[in-house]
Design a protein around this motif. Structure first.
Motif, PDB file in Angstrom:
ATOM      1  N   HIS A 108      49.042  61.083  -8.912  1.00 32.14           N
ATOM      2  CA  HIS A 108      50.182  60.788  -9.792  1.00 32.14           C
ATOM      3  C   HIS A 108      51.504  60.885  -9.042  1.00 32.14           C
ATOM      4  O   HIS A 108      52.457  61.502  -9.497  1.00 32.14           O
ATOM      5  N   GLU A 126      54.622  58.764  -6.874  1.00 28.78           N
ATOM      6  CA  GLU A 126      55.252  57.459  -6.746  1.00 28.78           C
ATOM      7  C   GLU A 126      54.891  56.916  -5.371  1.00 28.78           C
ATOM      8  O   GLU A 126      55.125  57.556  -4.346  1.00 28.78           O
ATOM      9  N   TYR A 127      54.289  55.746  -5.354  1.00 30.55           N
ATOM     10  CA  TYR A 127      53.881  55.143  -4.083  1.00 30.55           C
ATOM     11  C   TYR A 127      55.083  54.493  -3.423  1.00 30.55           C
ATOM     12  O   TYR A 127      55.789  53.701  -4.025  1.00 30.55           O
TER      13      TYR A 127
END
Length: 80
Positions: free
Chosen positions: A76, A78-79
């Motif tokens: 979970h 942020e890529y």
């Protein structure tokens, strides 16, 4: 550590060593069960669990992106 005849294997770990646990466990598999690490043995399942197993994330940018995206999704994060 494997027994000399590979009949017994023990792998102990603790929180400070958790970051190296997979690397060490894979080393044990390679050393003690190399005959099982083939396309008709454990290799397909191992590749399913660790898609980058046996691959270079340096040489395969697409695989690196896929692994990073999946890791970010599972954690979970942020890529980027």
């Amino acid at each position: 550590m494997p027994a000399a005849d590979h009949s017994l294997i023990a792998l102990l770990g603790a929180s400070p060593g958790a970051s190296t646990a997979v690397f060490i466990a894979l080393g044990v598999l390679q050393k003690c069960f190399s005959s099982e690490l083939n396309p008709n043995g454990w290799l397909p399942k191992l590749k399913e669990i660790i898609p980058s197993y046996g691959e270079s994330l340096i040489d395969d940018a697409d695989l690196c992106r896929r692994v990073r995206a999946e890791t970010a999704r599972v954690l979970h994060l942020e890529y980027a």
